[in-house]
Design a protein around this motif. Structure first.
Motif, PDB file in Angstrom:
ATOM      1  N   ASN A  15       0.863  -1.170   0.000  1.00  0.00           N
ATOM      2  CA  ASN A  15       0.000   0.000   0.000  1.00  0.00           C
ATOM      3  C   ASN A  15       0.906   1.227   0.000  1.00  0.00           C
ATOM      4  OD1 ASN A  15      -2.157   1.733   0.205  1.00  0.00           O
ATOM      5  ND2 ASN A  15      -2.439   1.418   2.396  1.00  0.00           N
ATOM      6  N   VAL A  16       0.977   1.933  -1.112  1.00  0.00           N
ATOM      7  CA  VAL A  16       1.816   3.123  -1.221  1.00  0.00           C
ATOM      8  C   VAL A  16       0.921   4.342  -1.343  1.00  0.00           C
ATOM      9  CG1 VAL A  16       3.531   4.329  -2.624  1.00  0.00           C
ATOM     10  CG2 VAL A  16       3.745   1.868  -2.235  1.00  0.00           C
ATOM     11  N   ASN A  17       1.132   5.313  -0.458  1.00  0.00           N
ATOM     12  CA  ASN A  17       0.360   6.554  -0.458  1.00  0.00           C
ATOM     13  C   ASN A  17       1.322   7.722  -0.626  1.00  0.00           C
ATOM     14  OD1 ASN A  17      -2.409   5.621   0.250  1.00  0.00           O
ATOM     15  ND2 ASN A  17      -1.289   4.780   1.989  1.00  0.00           N
ATOM     16  N   ILE A  18       1.138   8.487  -1.696  1.00  0.00           N
ATOM     17  CA  ILE A  18       1.974   9.658  -1.962  1.00  0.00           C
ATOM     18  C   ILE A  18       1.085  10.879  -1.858  1.00  0.00           C
ATOM     19  CG2 ILE A  18       3.410  10.817  -3.667  1.00  0.00           C
ATOM     20  CD1 ILE A  18       4.089   7.998  -4.754  1.00  0.00           C
ATOM     21  N   GLY A  19       1.500  11.821  -1.004  1.00  0.00           N
ATOM     22  CA  GLY A  19       0.708  13.019  -0.742  1.00  0.00           C
ATOM     23  C   GLY A  19       0.679  13.979  -1.917  1.00  0.00           C
ATOM     24  N   ALA A  20       0.034  15.111  -1.706  1.00  0.00           N
ATOM     25  CA  ALA A  20      -0.111  16.143  -2.730  1.00  0.00           C
ATOM     26  C   ALA A  20       1.194  16.913  -2.909  1.00  0.00           C
ATOM     27  CB  ALA A  20      -1.226  17.107  -2.334  1.00  0.00           C
ATOM     28  N   ILE A  36       4.188   2.180   2.370  1.00  0.00           N
ATOM     29  CA  ILE A  36       5.017   3.385   2.320  1.00  0.00           C
ATOM     30  C   ILE A  36       4.080   4.574   2.184  1.00  0.00           C
ATOM     31  CG2 ILE A  36       6.741   4.687   1.012  1.00  0.00           C
ATOM     32  CD1 ILE A  36       7.926   1.999   0.112  1.00  0.00           C
ATOM     33  N   THR A  37       4.250   5.544   3.085  1.00  0.00           N
ATOM     34  CA  THR A  37       3.469   6.777   3.043  1.00  0.00           C
ATOM     35  C   THR A  37       4.432   7.950   2.974  1.00  0.00           C
ATOM     36  OG1 THR A  37       1.696   5.781   4.362  1.00  0.00           O
ATOM     37  CG2 THR A  37       1.767   8.193   4.256  1.00  0.00           C
ATOM     38  N   ILE A  38       4.233   8.827   1.994  1.00  0.00           N
ATOM     39  CA  ILE A  38       5.054  10.020   1.834  1.00  0.00           C
ATOM     40  C   ILE A  38       4.115  11.215   1.907  1.00  0.00           C
ATOM     41  CG2 ILE A  38       6.630  11.274   0.305  1.00  0.00           C
ATOM     42  CD1 ILE A  38       7.388   8.493  -0.870  1.00  0.00           C
ATOM     43  N   GLY A  39       4.361  12.093   2.883  1.00  0.00           N
ATOM     44  CA  GLY A  39       3.470  13.215   3.156  1.00  0.00           C
ATOM     45  C   GLY A  39       3.496  14.301   2.097  1.00  0.00           C
ATOM     46  N   ASP A  40       2.534  15.195   2.182  1.00  0.00           N
ATOM     47  CA  ASP A  40       2.395  16.314   1.253  1.00  0.00           C
ATOM     48  C   ASP A  40       3.657  17.173   1.203  1.00  0.00           C
ATOM     49  OD1 ASP A  40      -0.263  15.496   0.994  1.00  0.00           O
ATOM     50  OD2 ASP A  40      -1.009  17.005   2.395  1.00  0.00           O
ATOM     51  N   TYR A  41       3.922  17.746   0.050  1.00  0.00           N
ATOM     52  CA  TYR A  41       4.969  18.742  -0.190  1.00  0.00           C
ATOM     53  C   TYR A  41       6.385  18.238   0.060  1.00  0.00           C
ATOM     54  CZ  TYR A  41       0.897  21.752  -0.262  1.00  0.00           C
ATOM     55  OH  TYR A  41      -0.320  22.298  -0.553  1.00  0.00           O
ATOM     56  N   CYS A  42       6.606  16.948  -0.034  1.00  0.00           N
ATOM     57  CA  CYS A  42       7.958  16.404   0.112  1.00  0.00           C
ATOM     58  C   CYS A  42       8.722  16.549  -1.199  1.00  0.00           C
ATOM     59  CB  CYS A  42       7.916  14.928   0.513  1.00  0.00           C
ATOM     60  SG  CYS A  42       7.389  14.666   2.211  1.00  0.00           S
TER      61      CYS A  42
END
Length: 145
Positions: A15-20, A36-42
């Motif tokens: 489950n991969v979640n890439i922010g805005a 893997i989760t990558i937060g917004d504005y990275c």
């Protein structure tokens, strides 16, 4: 946004979640078997790699304990990840983290940073080297320097 020459490999129940508004440089790799989760504005500089699994189990011979082969990765919002950094299973970063080039992350830095934000990580394995720093997010502010 992904630059050229990137790879994304999802296996198992990944489950991969890439922010805005996340931007990846060229030659970035994402290998996931769990989460893997990558937060917004990275921002992720070129040559960096996210890998939430070893793809194999290991056993501690002295007591027979079997270690998990994967663990979630959670990257906070507004992180800057320097070029050729490696983000391994179990990594958690707080909001506003700056990761120096060639960083090797494999810990819960939210816990190590005592819940604070805006830390700087460097080394292999990475350690907190500074607190209270943030990257400049405004282009108008950058022009002053």
């Amino acid at each position: 946004m992904f630059d050229f020459d990137y790879a994304v490999r999802l296996t198992g129940k990944s489950n991969v979640n890439i922010g805005a508004h996340v931007v990846f440089g060229h030659d970035v790799k994402i290998y996931s078997e769990e989460s893997i989760t990558i937060g917004d504005y990275c921002r992720v500089a070129f040559g960096s790699c996210f890998i939430d699994t070893n793809y194999h189990y290991s056993i501690e011979l002295s007591n027979g304990a079997v270690r998990k082969k994967s663990a979630p990765i959670e990257i906070g919002r507004y992180n800057w990840i320097g070029n050729t950094s490696t983000i391994m299973k179990g990594t958690r970063t707080p909001e506003g983290t700056i990761i120096a080039s060639k960083g090797f992350l494999n810990k819960n830095y939210v816990k190590l940073g005592e819940g604070g934000t805006n830390i700087v990580l460097a080394g292999s394995p990475a350690n907190i080297v500074q607190k209270g720093y943030a990257r400049i997010l405004c282009l108008e502010m950058e022009k002053k320097y």
